[in-house]
Write a protein that holds these residues in place. Sequence first.
Motif, PDB file in Angstrom:
ATOM      1  N   GLY A 169     -39.267 -93.230 -18.071  1.00  0.00           N
ATOM      2  CA  GLY A 169     -38.988 -93.615 -19.494  1.00  0.00           C
ATOM      3  C   GLY A 169     -40.534 -95.047 -19.359  1.00  0.00           C
ATOM      4  N   ALA A 170     -40.351 -95.505 -18.654  1.00  0.00           N
ATOM      5  CA  ALA A 170     -41.037 -97.155 -18.763  1.00  0.00           C
ATOM      6  C   ALA A 170     -42.329 -96.445 -18.875  1.00  0.00           C
ATOM      7  CB  ALA A 170     -41.379 -97.225 -17.081  1.00  0.00           C
ATOM      8  N   GLY A 171     -43.029 -97.590 -19.386  1.00  0.00           N
ATOM      9  CA  GLY A 171     -44.151 -97.056 -20.611  1.00  0.00           C
ATOM     10  C   GLY A 171     -44.508 -95.962 -21.476  1.00  0.00           C
ATOM     11  N   PHE A 172     -43.104 -95.844 -22.165  1.00  0.00           N
ATOM     12  CA  PHE A 172     -43.009 -94.974 -22.947  1.00  0.00           C
ATOM     13  C   PHE A 172     -42.012 -96.219 -24.450  1.00  0.00           C
ATOM     14  CE2 PHE A 172     -44.006 -91.813 -19.696  1.00  0.00           C
ATOM     15  CZ  PHE A 172     -45.173 -91.745 -20.638  1.00  0.00           C
ATOM     16  N   LEU A 173     -42.401 -95.680 -25.711  1.00  0.00           N
ATOM     17  CA  LEU A 173     -41.206 -95.602 -26.678  1.00  0.00           C
ATOM     18  C   LEU A 173     -40.769 -94.622 -27.131  1.00  0.00           C
ATOM     19  CD1 LEU A 173     -40.284 -97.956 -28.940  1.00  0.00           C
ATOM     20  CD2 LEU A 173     -42.213 -97.594 -30.343  1.00  0.00           C
ATOM     21  N   TYR A 174     -39.497 -94.618 -26.971  1.00  0.00           N
ATOM     22  CA  TYR A 174     -38.021 -93.536 -27.358  1.00  0.00           C
ATOM     23  C   TYR A 174     -38.193 -94.109 -29.541  1.00  0.00           C
ATOM     24  CZ  TYR A 174     -38.772 -91.411 -23.044  1.00  0.00           C
ATOM     25  OH  TYR A 174     -39.955 -91.256 -21.999  1.00  0.00           O
ATOM     26  N   VAL A 175     -38.088 -93.067 -30.630  1.00  0.00           N
ATOM     27  CA  VAL A 175     -37.355 -93.709 -32.197  1.00  0.00           C
ATOM     28  C   VAL A 175     -36.735 -92.083 -31.863  1.00  0.00           C
ATOM     29  CG1 VAL A 175     -38.804 -93.758 -34.127  1.00  0.00           C
ATOM     30  CG2 VAL A 175     -40.183 -95.015 -32.108  1.00  0.00           C
ATOM     31  N   ALA A 176     -35.654 -92.923 -32.497  1.00  0.00           N
ATOM     32  CA  ALA A 176     -35.005 -91.654 -33.037  1.00  0.00           C
ATOM     33  C   ALA A 176     -34.938 -91.376 -34.464  1.00  0.00           C
ATOM     34  CB  ALA A 176     -33.256 -92.304 -33.151  1.00  0.00           C
ATOM     35  N   ASP A 177     -35.508 -90.764 -34.883  1.00  0.00           N
ATOM     36  CA  ASP A 177     -36.199 -90.237 -36.298  1.00  0.00           C
ATOM     37  C   ASP A 177     -34.741 -89.546 -37.112  1.00  0.00           C
ATOM     38  OD1 ASP A 177     -37.433 -89.080 -38.594  1.00  0.00           O
ATOM     39  OD2 ASP A 177     -39.364 -88.178 -37.013  1.00  0.00           O
ATOM     40  N   PHE A 178     -34.216 -90.214 -37.739  1.00  0.00           N
ATOM     41  CA  PHE A 178     -32.636 -90.123 -38.073  1.00  0.00           C
ATOM     42  C   PHE A 178     -33.016 -88.424 -39.113  1.00  0.00           C
ATOM     43  CE2 PHE A 178     -30.110 -91.131 -41.570  1.00  0.00           C
ATOM     44  CZ  PHE A 178     -28.687 -91.591 -41.330  1.00  0.00           C
ATOM     45  N   TYR A 179     -33.166 -89.303 -40.043  1.00  0.00           N
ATOM     46  CA  TYR A 179     -34.042 -88.417 -41.020  1.00  0.00           C
ATOM     47  C   TYR A 179     -34.772 -86.528 -40.420  1.00  0.00           C
ATOM     48  CZ  TYR A 179     -32.702 -91.461 -44.542  1.00  0.00           C
ATOM     49  OH  TYR A 179     -31.748 -92.170 -45.614  1.00  0.00           O
ATOM     50  N   ASN A 180     -35.219 -86.488 -39.925  1.00  0.00           N
ATOM     51  CA  ASN A 180     -35.890 -85.400 -39.287  1.00  0.00           C
ATOM     52  C   ASN A 180     -34.568 -84.757 -37.771  1.00  0.00           C
ATOM     53  OD1 ASN A 180     -38.256 -84.914 -40.602  1.00  0.00           O
ATOM     54  ND2 ASN A 180     -39.216 -86.984 -40.016  1.00  0.00           N
ATOM     55  N   HIS A 181     -34.385 -85.471 -37.518  1.00  0.00           N
ATOM     56  CA  HIS A 181     -32.984 -84.964 -36.565  1.00  0.00           C
ATOM     57  C   HIS A 181     -33.951 -84.968 -35.632  1.00  0.00           C
ATOM     58  CE1 HIS A 181     -30.519 -84.512 -40.047  1.00  0.00           C
ATOM     59  NE2 HIS A 181     -31.663 -83.987 -40.764  1.00  0.00           N
ATOM     60  N   ARG A 182     -34.630 -85.909 -34.674  1.00  0.00           N
ATOM     61  CA  ARG A 182     -35.323 -85.556 -33.139  1.00  0.00           C
ATOM     62  C   ARG A 182     -35.718 -87.075 -32.539  1.00  0.00           C
ATOM     63  NH1 ARG A 182     -40.920 -84.447 -35.847  1.00  0.00           N
ATOM     64  NH2 ARG A 182     -41.389 -86.048 -37.182  1.00  0.00           N
ATOM     65  N   ILE A 183     -35.919 -86.719 -31.559  1.00  0.00           N
ATOM     66  CA  ILE A 183     -36.579 -87.758 -30.872  1.00  0.00           C
ATOM     67  C   ILE A 183     -38.146 -88.032 -30.491  1.00  0.00           C
ATOM     68  CG2 ILE A 183     -36.118 -89.277 -28.810  1.00  0.00           C
ATOM     69  CD1 ILE A 183     -33.618 -89.277 -30.243  1.00  0.00           C
ATOM     70  N   GLN A 184     -38.695 -89.180 -31.338  1.00  0.00           N
ATOM     71  CA  GLN A 184     -39.960 -89.150 -30.270  1.00  0.00           C
ATOM     72  C   GLN A 184     -40.121 -89.915 -29.868  1.00  0.00           C
ATOM     73  OE1 GLN A 184     -42.591 -89.441 -34.380  1.00  0.00           O
ATOM     74  NE2 GLN A 184     -41.029 -88.857 -35.375  1.00  0.00           N
ATOM     75  N   LYS A 185     -41.459 -89.195 -28.507  1.00  0.00           N
ATOM     76  CA  LYS A 185     -41.873 -89.798 -28.037  1.00  0.00           C
ATOM     77  C   LYS A 185     -43.073 -90.651 -27.822  1.00  0.00           C
ATOM     78  CE  LYS A 185     -42.525 -89.615 -22.257  1.00  0.00           C
ATOM     79  NZ  LYS A 185     -42.974 -88.125 -21.660  1.00  0.00           N
ATOM     80  N   LEU A 186     -43.556 -91.959 -27.747  1.00  0.00           N
ATOM     81  CA  LEU A 186     -44.839 -92.189 -28.018  1.00  0.00           C
ATOM     82  C   LEU A 186     -45.445 -93.225 -27.083  1.00  0.00           C
ATOM     83  CD1 LEU A 186     -43.625 -94.329 -31.730  1.00  0.00           C
ATOM     84  CD2 LEU A 186     -44.619 -91.860 -31.557  1.00  0.00           C
ATOM     85  N   THR A 187     -46.513 -93.152 -26.606  1.00  0.00           N
ATOM     86  CA  THR A 187     -47.153 -94.357 -26.244  1.00  0.00           C
ATOM     87  C   THR A 187     -46.720 -95.792 -26.480  1.00  0.00           C
ATOM     88  OG1 THR A 187     -49.227 -94.903 -26.948  1.00  0.00           O
ATOM     89  CG2 THR A 187     -49.316 -93.337 -25.343  1.00  0.00           C
ATOM     90  N   LEU A 188     -46.923 -97.085 -25.602  1.00  0.00           N
ATOM     91  CA  LEU A 188     -46.609 -98.215 -26.168  1.00  0.00           C
ATOM     92  C   LEU A 188     -47.143 -98.718 -26.763  1.00  0.00           C
ATOM     93  CD1 LEU A 188     -45.655 -99.714 -22.961  1.00  0.00           C
ATOM     94  CD2 LEU A 188     -43.826 -99.408 -25.130  1.00  0.00           C
ATOM     95  N   GLU A 189     -48.878 -97.653 -27.774  1.00  0.00           N
ATOM     96  CA  GLU A 189     -49.468 -98.800 -27.982  1.00  0.00           C
ATOM     97  C   GLU A 189     -49.227 -97.664 -29.545  1.00  0.00           C
ATOM     98  OE1 GLU A 189     -50.755 -97.374 -24.744  1.00  0.00           O
ATOM     99  OE2 GLU A 189     -50.975 -99.793 -24.702  1.00  0.00           O
ATOM    100  N   GLY A 190     -47.952 -97.387 -29.415  1.00  0.00           N
ATOM    101  CA  GLY A 190     -47.633 -96.063 -31.033  1.00  0.00           C
ATOM    102  C   GLY A 190     -48.430 -94.793 -30.879  1.00  0.00           C
ATOM    103  N   GLU A 191     -48.810 -94.251 -29.456  1.00  0.00           N
ATOM    104  CA  GLU A 191     -49.627 -92.566 -30.298  1.00  0.00           C
ATOM    105  C   GLU A 191     -48.757 -91.668 -29.799  1.00  0.00           C
ATOM    106  OE1 GLU A 191     -52.663 -90.301 -27.455  1.00  0.00           O
ATOM    107  OE2 GLU A 191     -53.204 -92.021 -27.354  1.00  0.00           O
ATOM    108  N   PHE A 192     -48.174 -91.020 -31.233  1.00  0.00           N
ATOM    109  CA  PHE A 192     -47.359 -89.903 -30.782  1.00  0.00           C
ATOM    110  C   PHE A 192     -47.446 -89.010 -28.850  1.00  0.00           C
ATOM    111  CE2 PHE A 192     -45.800 -85.571 -31.549  1.00  0.00           C
ATOM    112  CZ  PHE A 192     -44.200 -85.673 -31.602  1.00  0.00           C
ATOM    113  N   LEU A 193     -46.501 -88.778 -28.240  1.00  0.00           N
ATOM    114  CA  LEU A 193     -46.941 -87.861 -26.941  1.00  0.00           C
ATOM    115  C   LEU A 193     -46.251 -86.557 -27.926  1.00  0.00           C
ATOM    116  CD1 LEU A 193     -46.351 -90.472 -24.950  1.00  0.00           C
ATOM    117  CD2 LEU A 193     -48.514 -89.438 -25.487  1.00  0.00           C
ATOM    118  N   ALA A 194     -45.071 -86.822 -28.203  1.00  0.00           N
ATOM    119  CA  ALA A 194     -43.656 -85.448 -27.970  1.00  0.00           C
ATOM    120  C   ALA A 194     -42.776 -85.944 -28.805  1.00  0.00           C
ATOM    121  CB  ALA A 194     -43.554 -85.106 -27.028  1.00  0.00           C
TER     122      ALA A 194
END
Length: 108
Positions: free
Chosen positions: A1-26
């Motif tokens: 998990g180091a070096g990534f940002l994980y976001v709980a996407d409440f209304y889309n019922h998913r978890i998003q993985k981003l770079t620390l710069e905010g780039e979407f990864l998965a």
Amino acid sequence: GAGFLYVADFYNHRIQKLTLEGEFLASFGSQGELPGQFNHPTGVAVDPEGNLIIGDTSNYRVVKRARDGTMTTLAGSVDGSSGFNDGPASEALFDASLLGALLPGFIK
């Protein structure tokens, strides 16, 4: 998990993985109550082993997503029902309110 940002996407019922710069990864998850599905996730944390601990609010549970993608219910409902029951994780029941606030207690 180091070096990534994980976001709980409440209304889309998913978890998003981003770079620390905010780039979407998965992302992972969809709406439902089966393993790998969420119903309004409200929080996500990373434990020391790199597993994700997720507050799945409207499924009334806390789940772990292992590094290999395996999903396990750590505490709360396994069938989508809410309630109030203190006790061991396998017997605990939650109401939807503030499940994300419980996450620090699951990180050892």
